[in-house]
Design an enzyme around this catalytic site. Sequence first.
Site, PDB file in Angstrom:
ATOM      1  N   ASP A   8      35.153  46.705  34.929  1.00 34.16           N
ATOM      2  CA  ASP A   8      34.692  45.341  35.175  1.00 34.16           C
ATOM      3  C   ASP A   8      33.194  45.283  35.441  1.00 34.16           C
ATOM      4  O   ASP A   8      32.540  46.309  35.623  1.00 34.16           O
ATOM      5  CB  ASP A   8      35.464  44.730  36.361  1.00 34.16           C
ATOM      6  N   ASP A  13      43.655  42.803  48.863  1.00 36.36           N
ATOM      7  CA  ASP A  13      44.692  41.841  48.450  1.00 36.36           C
ATOM      8  C   ASP A  13      45.538  42.381  47.285  1.00 36.36           C
ATOM      9  O   ASP A  13      46.318  41.647  46.690  1.00 36.36           O
ATOM     10  CB  ASP A  13      44.043  40.503  48.054  1.00 36.36           C
ATOM     11  N   HIS A  54      44.334  43.675  44.393  1.00 38.46           N
ATOM     12  CA  HIS A  54      43.785  43.546  43.035  1.00 38.46           C
ATOM     13  C   HIS A  54      43.366  44.895  42.462  1.00 38.46           C
ATOM     14  O   HIS A  54      43.034  45.830  43.204  1.00 38.46           O
ATOM     15  CB  HIS A  54      42.652  42.501  42.961  1.00 38.46           C
ATOM     16  N   GLU A  64      42.618  39.390  40.176  1.00 36.09           N
ATOM     17  CA  GLU A  64      42.965  38.852  41.484  1.00 36.09           C
ATOM     18  C   GLU A  64      44.447  38.475  41.531  1.00 36.09           C
ATOM     19  O   GLU A  64      45.073  38.294  40.488  1.00 36.09           O
ATOM     20  CB  GLU A  64      42.105  37.613  41.766  1.00 36.09           C
TER      21      GLU A  64
HETATM   22  C1  GLP Z   1      36.046  45.629  43.670  1.00 37.30           C
HETATM   23  C2  GLP Z   1      36.206  46.320  42.321  1.00 37.30           C
HETATM   24  C3  GLP Z   1      37.511  47.098  42.256  1.00 37.30           C
HETATM   25  C4  GLP Z   1      37.630  47.992  43.487  1.00 37.30           C
HETATM   26  C5  GLP Z   1      37.629  47.152  44.730  1.00 37.30           C
HETATM   27  C6  GLP Z   1      37.783  47.964  46.010  1.00 37.30           C
HETATM   28  O1  GLP Z   1      36.792  44.471  43.719  1.00 37.30           O
HETATM   29  N1  GLP Z   1      36.155  45.396  41.230  1.00 37.30           N
HETATM   30  O2  GLP Z   1      37.556  47.855  41.056  1.00 37.30           O
HETATM   31  O3  GLP Z   1      38.805  48.747  43.401  1.00 37.30           O
HETATM   32  O4  GLP Z   1      36.385  46.458  44.775  1.00 37.30           O
HETATM   33  O5  GLP Z   1      36.557  48.526  46.362  1.00 37.30           O
HETATM   34  P1  GLP Z   1      36.361  49.624  47.490  1.00 37.30           P
HETATM   35  O6  GLP Z   1      36.716  50.915  46.866  1.00 37.30           O
HETATM   36  O7  GLP Z   1      34.895  49.536  47.824  1.00 37.30           O
HETATM   37  O8  GLP Z   1      37.228  49.241  48.618  1.00 37.30           O
END
Ligand code: GLP
Length: 263
Positions: free
Chosen positions: A67, A136, A138, A143
Amino acid sequence: MEVIIQPTYAQLVAVSAEIIRDALLKKPHLVLGLATGSTPIGLYEALVRMHKTEGLDFSSVTTFNLDEYVGIRPNHPYSYHTFMKTHFFNAINIPTENCHIPQSTAEAHEEFCENYEEAIVNAGGIDIQVLGIGTDGHIGFNEPSSSLGSRTRIKTLTQSTLEANAPHFGGTVDAVPKMAITMGVGTIMEAKRCLLMASGESKAEAIAHAVEGPITAEVPASALQMHPHTVVIIDEAAASNLKRADYYKQAYANKQKLLSHRE
Ligand code: GLP
Protein backbone atom coordinates in the site's frame (compact mmCIF):
# COMPACT_ATOMS: atom_id res chain seq x y z
CA MET A 1 -3.09 -21.48 9.93
CA GLU A 2 0.21 -22.09 11.62
CA VAL A 3 0.68 -19.91 14.72
CA ILE A 4 4.25 -19.48 15.95
CA ILE A 5 4.59 -17.81 19.34
CA GLN A 6 8.02 -16.52 20.26
CA PRO A 7 9.05 -15.01 23.61
CA THR A 8 10.22 -11.69 22.18
CA TYR A 9 10.08 -9.40 19.16
CA ALA A 10 13.74 -10.19 18.37
CA GLN A 11 12.92 -13.91 18.19
CA LEU A 12 9.83 -13.48 16.04
CA VAL A 13 11.91 -11.39 13.67
CA ALA A 14 14.62 -14.08 13.53
CA VAL A 15 12.07 -16.80 12.66
CA SER A 16 10.49 -14.59 9.97
CA ALA A 17 13.85 -13.72 8.42
CA GLU A 18 14.83 -17.41 8.29
CA ILE A 19 11.64 -18.27 6.40
CA ILE A 20 12.45 -15.63 3.79
CA ARG A 21 16.13 -16.61 3.60
CA ASP A 22 15.24 -20.29 3.06
CA ALA A 23 12.75 -19.39 0.34
CA LEU A 24 15.24 -17.10 -1.37
CA LEU A 25 18.00 -19.72 -1.29
CA LYS A 26 15.60 -22.18 -2.95
CA LYS A 27 14.27 -19.66 -5.48
CA PRO A 28 16.54 -16.73 -6.43
CA HIS A 29 13.71 -15.17 -8.50
CA LEU A 30 11.53 -14.91 -5.41
CA VAL A 31 8.55 -12.55 -5.57
CA LEU A 32 8.03 -10.87 -2.21
CA GLY A 33 5.00 -8.92 -1.07
CA LEU A 34 6.15 -6.33 1.45
CA ALA A 35 4.59 -4.36 4.27
CA THR A 36 5.43 -1.14 6.09
CA GLY A 37 4.74 -0.08 9.69
CA SER A 38 6.96 -0.56 12.71
CA THR A 39 6.49 -4.34 12.92
CA PRO A 40 8.52 -5.44 9.86
CA ILE A 41 11.42 -3.02 10.50
CA GLY A 42 13.33 -5.69 12.46
CA LEU A 43 12.74 -8.18 9.65
CA TYR A 44 14.25 -5.80 7.11
CA GLU A 45 17.20 -5.18 9.44
CA ALA A 46 17.76 -8.95 9.75
CA LEU A 47 17.60 -9.45 5.97
CA VAL A 48 20.01 -6.56 5.40
CA ARG A 49 22.38 -8.20 7.91
CA MET A 50 22.10 -11.52 6.04
CA HIS A 51 22.86 -9.68 2.79
CA LYS A 52 25.94 -8.01 4.28
CA THR A 53 27.36 -10.91 6.30
CA GLU A 54 26.28 -13.99 4.32
CA GLY A 55 25.92 -12.47 0.87
CA LEU A 56 22.17 -13.19 0.70
CA ASP A 57 21.48 -12.17 -2.88
CA PHE A 58 18.46 -10.02 -3.80
CA SER A 59 19.56 -9.27 -7.36
CA SER A 60 16.81 -11.40 -8.94
CA VAL A 61 14.09 -10.68 -6.39
CA THR A 62 10.94 -8.75 -7.32
CA THR A 63 8.87 -6.95 -4.69
CA PHE A 64 5.35 -5.57 -4.50
CA ASN A 65 4.38 -3.37 -1.58
CA LEU A 66 0.93 -3.64 -0.09
CA ASP A 67 0.00 0.00 0.00
CA GLU A 68 0.82 3.70 -0.15
CA TYR A 69 -0.86 6.91 0.97
CA VAL A 70 -2.59 8.93 -1.72
CA GLY A 71 -1.73 12.59 -2.20
CA ILE A 72 1.83 12.78 -0.93
CA ARG A 73 4.95 12.80 -3.09
CA PRO A 74 6.97 9.57 -3.26
CA ASN A 75 9.89 11.45 -1.70
CA HIS A 76 7.78 12.71 1.23
CA PRO A 77 9.65 11.73 4.42
CA TYR A 78 6.72 9.57 5.59
CA SER A 79 5.69 8.02 2.29
CA TYR A 80 5.98 4.25 2.08
CA HIS A 81 8.33 4.80 -0.89
CA THR A 82 10.74 6.57 1.47
CA PHE A 83 10.16 3.97 4.21
CA MET A 84 11.09 1.07 1.92
CA LYS A 85 14.21 2.79 0.56
CA THR A 86 15.40 3.72 4.04
CA HIS A 87 14.73 0.41 5.76
CA PHE A 88 15.41 -2.05 2.97
CA PHE A 89 15.95 -1.29 -0.71
CA ASN A 90 18.93 1.07 -0.34
CA ALA A 91 20.77 -1.46 1.83
CA ILE A 92 20.45 -4.55 -0.41
CA ASN A 93 21.36 -5.37 -4.01
CA ILE A 94 17.86 -5.29 -5.49
CA PRO A 95 17.50 -3.51 -8.85
CA THR A 96 15.25 -0.44 -8.48
CA GLU A 97 13.10 -1.55 -11.41
CA ASN A 98 12.21 -4.76 -9.53
CA CYS A 99 10.61 -2.82 -6.65
CA HIS A 100 6.93 -1.99 -7.02
CA ILE A 101 5.03 0.31 -4.69
CA PRO A 102 1.58 1.73 -5.40
CA GLN A 103 1.71 5.29 -6.72
CA SER A 104 1.12 8.04 -4.22
CA THR A 105 -1.04 10.24 -6.43
CA ALA A 106 -4.72 9.66 -7.15
CA GLU A 107 -4.33 10.41 -10.87
CA ALA A 108 -5.60 7.64 -13.15
CA HIS A 109 -5.78 5.43 -10.10
CA GLU A 110 -8.20 2.89 -11.56
CA GLU A 111 -5.87 2.19 -14.44
CA PHE A 112 -2.93 2.13 -12.05
CA CYS A 113 -4.63 -0.42 -9.78
CA GLU A 114 -5.47 -2.70 -12.71
CA ASN A 115 -1.88 -2.49 -13.95
CA TYR A 116 -0.57 -3.26 -10.45
CA GLU A 117 -2.63 -6.45 -10.30
CA GLU A 118 -1.46 -7.36 -13.80
CA ALA A 119 2.20 -6.77 -12.87
CA ILE A 120 1.85 -9.19 -9.92
CA VAL A 121 0.40 -11.87 -12.21
CA ASN A 122 3.09 -11.24 -14.85
CA ALA A 123 5.78 -11.68 -12.20
CA GLY A 124 4.36 -15.15 -11.50
CA GLY A 125 2.38 -14.19 -8.39
CA ILE A 126 3.63 -13.38 -4.91
CA ASP A 127 5.58 -16.20 -3.26
CA ILE A 128 5.59 -14.74 0.26
CA GLN A 129 3.44 -11.84 1.39
CA VAL A 130 4.69 -10.14 4.57
CA LEU A 131 1.84 -8.63 6.59
CA GLY A 132 1.42 -6.56 9.73
CA ILE A 133 -1.96 -6.02 11.34
CA GLY A 134 -3.78 -2.89 12.50
CA THR A 135 -5.30 -2.80 16.00
CA ASP A 136 -8.71 -3.03 14.26
CA GLY A 137 -7.68 -6.15 12.31
CA HIS A 138 -6.83 -4.44 9.02
CA ILE A 139 -4.21 -5.81 6.63
CA GLY A 140 -2.60 -3.48 4.12
CA PHE A 141 -5.07 -0.60 4.28
CA ASN A 142 -8.09 -2.90 4.03
CA GLU A 143 -10.11 -1.37 6.80
CA PRO A 144 -12.94 -3.22 8.60
CA SER A 145 -15.88 -3.74 6.20
CA SER A 146 -13.51 -4.23 3.22
CA SER A 147 -14.75 -6.94 0.91
CA LEU A 148 -12.85 -10.15 1.53
CA GLY A 149 -12.67 -10.50 -2.26
CA SER A 150 -11.40 -6.96 -2.86
CA ARG A 151 -8.64 -6.09 -5.31
CA THR A 152 -6.11 -3.24 -5.43
CA ARG A 153 -8.01 0.03 -5.08
CA ILE A 154 -8.30 3.34 -3.22
CA LYS A 155 -9.58 3.15 0.36
CA THR A 156 -10.56 5.83 2.86
CA LEU A 157 -8.73 5.37 6.16
CA THR A 158 -10.69 5.02 9.39
CA GLN A 159 -10.34 7.47 12.26
CA SER A 160 -8.45 4.86 14.32
CA THR A 161 -5.92 4.31 11.50
CA LEU A 162 -5.49 8.08 11.09
CA GLU A 163 -4.83 8.35 14.83
CA ALA A 164 -2.42 5.40 14.82
CA ASN A 165 -0.44 7.02 12.00
CA ALA A 166 -0.52 10.59 13.34
CA PRO A 167 2.85 10.24 15.17
CA HIS A 168 4.47 9.75 11.75
CA PHE A 169 2.99 13.04 10.51
CA GLY A 170 4.09 15.39 13.23
CA GLY A 171 1.51 14.16 15.74
CA THR A 172 -1.55 15.71 14.10
CA VAL A 173 -4.34 13.57 12.68
CA ASP A 174 -5.12 16.35 10.17
CA ALA A 175 -1.72 15.91 8.55
CA VAL A 176 -2.27 12.21 7.80
CA PRO A 177 -3.44 11.51 4.23
CA LYS A 178 -7.07 10.41 4.33
CA MET A 179 -6.83 7.85 1.55
CA ALA A 180 -4.48 5.12 0.40
CA ILE A 181 -4.06 2.68 -2.47
CA THR A 182 -3.93 -0.86 -1.13
CA MET A 183 -3.81 -4.37 -2.47
CA GLY A 184 -7.20 -5.93 -1.76
CA VAL A 185 -7.88 -8.80 0.62
CA GLY A 186 -8.50 -10.94 -2.48
CA THR A 187 -5.12 -9.89 -3.91
CA ILE A 188 -3.38 -10.82 -0.66
CA MET A 189 -5.20 -14.16 -0.53
CA GLU A 190 -3.64 -15.12 -3.88
CA ALA A 191 -0.11 -14.99 -2.45
CA LYS A 192 1.32 -18.51 -2.22
CA ARG A 193 2.33 -17.95 1.39
CA CYS A 194 1.39 -15.23 3.89
CA LEU A 195 3.53 -14.30 6.84
CA LEU A 196 1.60 -12.22 9.36
CA MET A 197 3.78 -10.61 12.03
CA ALA A 198 2.54 -8.92 15.20
CA SER A 199 4.19 -7.74 18.38
CA GLY A 200 2.96 -6.20 21.62
CA GLU A 201 -0.17 -6.19 23.71
CA SER A 202 -1.85 -3.55 21.55
CA LYS A 203 -2.19 -6.24 18.86
CA ALA A 204 -3.49 -9.02 21.16
CA GLU A 205 -7.17 -8.38 20.50
CA ALA A 206 -6.77 -8.06 16.72
CA ILE A 207 -4.72 -11.28 16.63
CA ALA A 208 -7.31 -13.18 18.68
CA HIS A 209 -10.11 -12.02 16.36
CA ALA A 210 -8.07 -12.77 13.24
CA VAL A 211 -6.92 -16.25 14.32
CA GLU A 212 -9.77 -17.57 16.47
CA GLY A 213 -12.75 -15.34 15.68
CA PRO A 214 -15.29 -15.76 12.92
CA ILE A 215 -14.27 -14.95 9.35
CA THR A 216 -15.75 -11.53 8.80
CA ALA A 217 -15.17 -8.36 6.80
CA GLU A 218 -15.19 -6.60 10.20
CA VAL A 219 -11.76 -8.17 10.75
CA PRO A 220 -10.11 -8.30 7.31
CA ALA A 221 -7.18 -10.37 8.65
CA SER A 222 -9.64 -13.16 9.56
CA ALA A 223 -9.86 -13.97 5.81
CA LEU A 224 -6.42 -15.56 6.24
CA GLN A 225 -8.14 -18.48 8.01
CA MET A 226 -9.18 -19.51 4.49
CA HIS A 227 -5.63 -19.21 3.13
CA PRO A 228 -3.94 -22.59 2.65
CA HIS A 229 -0.49 -21.44 3.76
CA THR A 230 -0.49 -18.63 6.32
CA VAL A 231 2.02 -18.43 9.13
CA VAL A 232 1.20 -16.08 12.01
CA ILE A 233 4.39 -15.17 13.87
CA ILE A 234 3.80 -13.26 17.08
CA ASP A 235 5.39 -12.57 20.44
CA GLU A 236 3.92 -13.57 23.81
CA ALA A 237 2.31 -10.14 24.29
CA ALA A 238 0.48 -10.28 20.95
CA ALA A 239 -0.53 -13.88 21.73
CA SER A 240 -1.93 -13.02 25.16
CA ASN A 241 -5.63 -13.20 24.14
CA LEU A 242 -5.38 -16.49 22.23
CA LYS A 243 -7.40 -19.35 23.71
CA ARG A 244 -5.27 -22.05 22.12
CA ALA A 245 -1.80 -20.59 22.74
CA ASP A 246 -0.58 -23.77 24.48
CA TYR A 247 -1.71 -25.92 21.58
CA TYR A 248 0.07 -23.68 19.02
CA LYS A 249 3.28 -23.89 21.07
CA GLN A 250 3.00 -27.67 21.30
CA ALA A 251 2.35 -27.98 17.57
CA TYR A 252 5.37 -25.81 16.73
CA ALA A 253 7.63 -27.76 19.13
CA ASN A 254 6.50 -31.05 17.54
CA LYS A 255 7.16 -29.72 14.07
CA GLN A 256 10.67 -28.62 15.06
CA LYS A 257 11.33 -32.11 16.50
CA LEU A 258 10.11 -33.75 13.32
CA LEU A 259 12.32 -31.50 11.20
CA SER A 260 15.41 -32.13 13.36
CA HIS A 261 14.90 -35.92 12.98
CA ARG A 262 14.88 -35.48 9.20
CA GLU A 263 18.20 -33.60 9.14
C1 GLP B 1 -0.53 0.53 8.57
C2 GLP B 1 -0.08 -0.28 7.36
C3 GLP B 1 -0.24 -1.77 7.61
C4 GLP B 1 0.42 -2.13 8.95
C5 GLP B 1 -0.25 -1.38 10.06
C6 GLP B 1 0.32 -1.71 11.44
O1 GLP B 1 -1.90 0.63 8.61
N1 GLP B 1 -0.80 0.08 6.18
O2 GLP B 1 0.34 -2.50 6.54
O3 GLP B 1 0.32 -3.51 9.15
O4 GLP B 1 -0.06 0.01 9.81
O5 GLP B 1 1.50 -1.01 11.64
P1 GLP B 1 2.51 -1.27 12.84
O6 GLP B 1 3.32 -2.43 12.45
O7 GLP B 1 3.31 0.00 12.91
O8 GLP B 1 1.69 -1.49 14.05
